[in-house]
Scaffold this motif. Structure first.
Motif, PDB file in Angstrom:
ATOM      1  N   THR A   1      89.369  -7.951 -20.741  1.00  0.00           N
ATOM      2  CA  THR A   1      89.894  -7.803 -22.096  1.00  0.00           C
ATOM      3  C   THR A   1      88.945  -7.017 -23.001  1.00  0.00           C
ATOM      4  N   ILE A   2      87.631  -7.230 -22.829  1.00  0.00           N
ATOM      5  CA  ILE A   2      86.702  -6.589 -23.759  1.00  0.00           C
ATOM      6  C   ILE A   2      86.362  -5.149 -23.347  1.00  0.00           C
ATOM      7  N   ALA A   3      86.328  -4.881 -22.047  1.00  0.00           N
ATOM      8  CA  ALA A   3      85.926  -3.542 -21.600  1.00  0.00           C
ATOM      9  C   ALA A   3      86.829  -2.444 -22.172  1.00  0.00           C
ATOM     10  N   PRO A   4      88.150  -2.611 -22.138  1.00  0.00           N
ATOM     11  CA  PRO A   4      89.002  -1.554 -22.706  1.00  0.00           C
ATOM     12  C   PRO A   4      88.740  -1.301 -24.181  1.00  0.00           C
ATOM     13  N   LYS A   5      88.424  -2.360 -24.924  1.00  0.00           N
ATOM     14  CA  LYS A   5      88.131  -2.175 -26.357  1.00  0.00           C
ATOM     15  C   LYS A   5      86.875  -1.335 -26.538  1.00  0.00           C
ATOM     16  N   LEU A   6      85.847  -1.674 -25.749  1.00  0.00           N
ATOM     17  CA  LEU A   6      84.592  -0.935 -25.850  1.00  0.00           C
ATOM     18  C   LEU A   6      84.787   0.515 -25.405  1.00  0.00           C
ATOM     19  N   GLN A   7      85.526   0.673 -24.327  1.00  0.00           N
ATOM     20  CA  GLN A   7      85.754   2.031 -23.815  1.00  0.00           C
ATOM     21  C   GLN A   7      86.560   2.858 -24.803  1.00  0.00           C
ATOM     22  N   GLN A   8      87.505   2.225 -25.462  1.00  0.00           N
ATOM     23  CA  GLN A   8      88.315   2.959 -26.445  1.00  0.00           C
ATOM     24  C   GLN A   8      87.412   3.515 -27.542  1.00  0.00           C
ATOM     25  N   ILE A   9      86.474   2.708 -27.974  1.00  0.00           N
ATOM     26  CA  ILE A   9      85.541   3.170 -29.009  1.00  0.00           C
ATOM     27  C   ILE A   9      84.676   4.306 -28.475  1.00  0.00           C
ATOM     28  N   MET A  10      84.119   4.093 -27.282  1.00  0.00           N
ATOM     29  CA  MET A  10      83.218   5.100 -26.708  1.00  0.00           C
ATOM     30  C   MET A  10      83.932   6.427 -26.455  1.00  0.00           C
ATOM     31  N   ASP A  11      85.206   6.347 -26.052  1.00  0.00           N
ATOM     32  CA  ASP A  11      85.960   7.560 -25.714  1.00  0.00           C
ATOM     33  C   ASP A  11      86.378   8.361 -26.947  1.00  0.00           C
ATOM     34  N   SER A  12      86.476   7.702 -28.096  1.00  0.00           N
ATOM     35  CA  SER A  12      87.076   8.376 -29.252  1.00  0.00           C
ATOM     36  C   SER A  12      86.102   8.555 -30.408  1.00  0.00           C
ATOM     37  N   VAL A  13      84.826   8.323 -30.155  1.00  0.00           N
ATOM     38  CA  VAL A  13      83.849   8.388 -31.233  1.00  0.00           C
ATOM     39  C   VAL A  13      83.658   9.824 -31.715  1.00  0.00           C
ATOM     40  N   ILE A  14      84.051  10.759 -30.885  1.00  0.00           N
ATOM     41  CA  ILE A  14      84.005  12.170 -31.251  1.00  0.00           C
ATOM     42  C   ILE A  14      85.075  12.875 -30.435  1.00  0.00           C
ATOM     43  N   GLU A  15      85.583  13.985 -30.953  1.00  0.00           N
ATOM     44  CA  GLU A  15      86.588  14.726 -30.193  1.00  0.00           C
ATOM     45  C   GLU A  15      86.012  16.049 -29.734  1.00  0.00           C
ATOM     46  N   LEU A  16      86.030  16.257 -28.430  1.00  0.00           N
ATOM     47  CA  LEU A  16      85.586  17.522 -27.848  1.00  0.00           C
ATOM     48  C   LEU A  16      86.813  18.260 -27.317  1.00  0.00           C
ATOM     49  N   SER A  17      86.593  19.482 -26.868  1.00  0.00           N
ATOM     50  CA  SER A  17      87.711  20.241 -26.312  1.00  0.00           C
ATOM     51  C   SER A  17      88.001  19.826 -24.869  1.00  0.00           C
ATOM     52  N   VAL A  18      87.285  18.833 -24.379  1.00  0.00           N
ATOM     53  CA  VAL A  18      87.601  18.219 -23.081  1.00  0.00           C
ATOM     54  C   VAL A  18      87.677  16.709 -23.302  1.00  0.00           C
ATOM     55  N   PRO A  19      88.428  16.014 -22.468  1.00  0.00           N
ATOM     56  CA  PRO A  19      88.472  14.562 -22.631  1.00  0.00           C
ATOM     57  C   PRO A  19      87.103  13.930 -22.343  1.00  0.00           C
ATOM     58  N   ILE A  20      86.819  12.827 -23.033  1.00  0.00           N
ATOM     59  CA  ILE A  20      85.622  12.043 -22.744  1.00  0.00           C
ATOM     60  C   ILE A  20      86.057  10.855 -21.920  1.00  0.00           C
ATOM     61  N   LYS A  21      85.317  10.593 -20.842  1.00  0.00           N
ATOM     62  CA  LYS A  21      85.720   9.522 -19.931  1.00  0.00           C
ATOM     63  C   LYS A  21      84.572   8.542 -19.727  1.00  0.00           C
ATOM     64  N   THR A  22      84.897   7.264 -19.684  1.00  0.00           N
ATOM     65  CA  THR A  22      83.885   6.253 -19.401  1.00  0.00           C
ATOM     66  C   THR A  22      84.302   5.422 -18.198  1.00  0.00           C
ATOM     67  N   GLU A  23      83.316   4.821 -17.556  1.00  0.00           N
ATOM     68  CA  GLU A  23      83.589   3.968 -16.404  1.00  0.00           C
ATOM     69  C   GLU A  23      82.906   2.624 -16.608  1.00  0.00           C
ATOM     70  N   ALA A  24      83.630   1.548 -16.286  1.00  0.00           N
ATOM     71  CA  ALA A  24      83.119   0.197 -16.538  1.00  0.00           C
ATOM     72  C   ALA A  24      82.950  -0.584 -15.237  1.00  0.00           C
ATOM     73  N   GLU A  25      81.878  -1.382 -15.203  1.00  0.00           N
ATOM     74  CA  GLU A  25      81.626  -2.278 -14.072  1.00  0.00           C
ATOM     75  C   GLU A  25      81.131  -3.608 -14.618  1.00  0.00           C
ATOM     76  N   HIS A  26      81.385  -4.679 -13.879  1.00  0.00           N
ATOM     77  CA  HIS A  26      80.856  -5.966 -14.333  1.00  0.00           C
ATOM     78  C   HIS A  26      80.380  -6.793 -13.154  1.00  0.00           C
ATOM     79  N   GLY A  27      79.511  -7.768 -13.443  1.00  0.00           N
ATOM     80  CA  GLY A  27      78.981  -8.605 -12.378  1.00  0.00           C
ATOM     81  C   GLY A  27      77.927  -9.562 -12.890  1.00  0.00           C
ATOM     82  N   PRO A  28      77.401 -10.399 -12.003  1.00  0.00           N
ATOM     83  CA  PRO A  28      76.426 -11.413 -12.396  1.00  0.00           C
ATOM     84  C   PRO A  28      75.036 -10.830 -12.670  1.00  0.00           C
ATOM     85  N   ASN A  29      74.750  -9.673 -12.122  1.00  0.00           N
ATOM     86  CA  ASN A  29      73.465  -9.025 -12.374  1.00  0.00           C
ATOM     87  C   ASN A  29      73.672  -7.519 -12.399  1.00  0.00           C
TER      88      ASN A  29
END
Length: 406
Positions: A371-399
């Motif tokens: 639930t939280i990763a998409p919110k964070l990624q949405q912010i990271m992806d749209s903080v600036i607009e370039l002439s190419v898309p900005i893409k982020t990748e998320a991972e989670h785990g115990p360490n």
DNA sequence: ACTAGAAGCGCC
DNA sequence: AAACGGCGCTTCTAGT
């Protein structure tokens, strides 16, 4: 003019707004699994003892393995490595180099060489990470770094301890990364910008080939390789080299090919991506005229050497002129994202712990990643607009090592 | 005893 | 023949 990009701050505003974010991250710290590192220390020390004995046996005597000058004598004079072959051994100021890149040439020549390489790796990890990190854990059981923004391109630096160079590449190194854990009831979430520097180069240059590859969401190295008609591996090396203005010599070294072949690849690259070549030229020209190169938000790096008579310094400045806007703009995009996240996301939903240039590491309540990763990624992806898309990748785990993608 | 520079190497 | 952007930490060495 309608734009979804928020108004951009000046460099001064960015640095100022980032400061409290950094202070919060430093204060929060990150939990370190100290007992685990203690067992790791024993394991590494035992391995090192064996390696040391093997090295002494191969050399025929004891010596200080960690002393580059003593090691050079053993390898090049006593064991005569590189003597028969026309092997060029790089020189340092005071002796023949024993750097890993040199040792690699002799890895199959003498059994002492792989032992030295392994010894270097294990002692590096033991004395730089495994032993000192537990000693820096505070009363709260966590490790607190200190961030600064005083670097040339506006990147962060991290010290006491430096948490931006925790091992990740080798299997041995990954054992150390595993010691960075979430506190009970929490898990770690890592989100990184994908190919952000190349996207910035595509944006600045406006090169249609690069822009198309990113717009289509392609694997950038495979796509550029296809457009050039070369292997993905070659394309990847050139793409990487572009980011710091690497020439034929550097590429030849990276790919272990003749310089002429490397030059041919570079020529071909700029034929395929002509606007990229134009942009690089214009950045250097502007830096020469103005005396500085600058980032998207206008952080300047002064390059007086561009007008100098020393060719080495001039070449260096020309490479910096290209690298500065790319590396510096990356730092700005990540900084903007950190500020936006700090403002928008409550600490109990996601606490930002670390920044490693293009990666942000968060501590989140267990089970909330989807639930939280998409919110964070949405912010990271749209903080600036370039002439190419900005893409982020998320991972989670115990360490920080055992993570799975989202 | 202390310091500064090299050499080397971990990360992006 | 040929040194490649940005950092920080450890170790050895030569200097004071």
């Amino acid at each position: 003019m309608a734009t979804k990009t928020p108004k951009l701050p000046t460099i001064e505003q960015l640095d100022k707004q980032l400061a409290p974010v950094l202070r919060d991250m430093e204060a929060r710290g990150i939990t370190l699994d100290v007992p685990y590192l203690k067992t790791l220390a024993t394991e590494f020390q035992a391995n090192i003892d064996v390696l040391q004995a093997d090295i002494y046996r191969e050399a025929g005597h004891e010596f200080s393995i960690k002393s580059p000058s003593q090691l050079a004598v053993v390898l090049y004079d006593e064991l005569k490595l590189g003597a028969g072959e026309e092997m060029w051994i790089k020189k340092t100021k005071s002796h023949r180099s024993t750097a890993a890149s040199e040792l690699a040439k002799f890895v199959d020549t003498h059994p002492i060489v792989p032992l030295i390489i392994k010894y270097r790796e294990e002692t590096k990890l033991l004395s730089t990470y495994i032993v000192p990190l537990p000693e820096l854990v505070a009363e709260d059981g966590r490790l607190h770094t200190t961030y600064s923004i005083d670097t040339a391109a506006g990147r962060l630096s991290s010290k006491n301890p430096n948490l931006q160079n925790i091992p990740v590449r080798s299997d041995e190194g990954k054992k150390i990364r595993r010691a960075f854990v979430a506190q009970p009831g929490f898990e770690l979430l890592s989100i990184d910008y994908s190919q952000i520097e190349l996207r910035i180069a595509a944006h600045f240059s406006g090169d249609p080939g690069l822009i198309q590859a990113f717009t289509e969401g392609r694997d950038i190295h495979a796509a550029t390789g296809e457009q050039m008609g070369v292997d993905r591996r070659v394309a990847k090396a050139i793409n990487f080299g572009l980011l710091f203005g690497q020439g034929a010599f550097g590429l030849a070294g990276a790919l272990n090919i003749p310089i002429e072949d490397a030059q041919a690849f570079i020529d071909q690259y700029f034929v395929t991506f002509p606007k990229l070549a134009e942009w690089m030229k214009s950045v250097q020209q502007k830096a020469h005229d103005n005396g500085y190169a600058e980032t998207l938000l206008g952080r300047k790096r002064y390059l007086a050497e561009l007008k100098g008579f020393n060719a080495n310094l001039r070449n260096f400045a020309e490479r910096v002129a290209i690298n500065h806007p790319i590396q510096g703009t990356e730092a700005e995009i990540v900084g903007l994202a950190m500020i936006a996240i700090h403002k928008a996301i409550p600490l109990d939903q996601a606490a930002m712990l670390l920044q490693v240039h293009d990666e942000l590491l968060f501590e989140i309540p267990e089970g909330t990643a989807t639930t939280i990763a998409p919110k964070l990624q949405q912010i990271m992806d749209s903080v600036i607009e370039l002439s190419v898309p900005i893409k982020t990748e998320a991972e989670h785990g115990p360490n920080w090592e055992e993570m799975e993608g989202l």
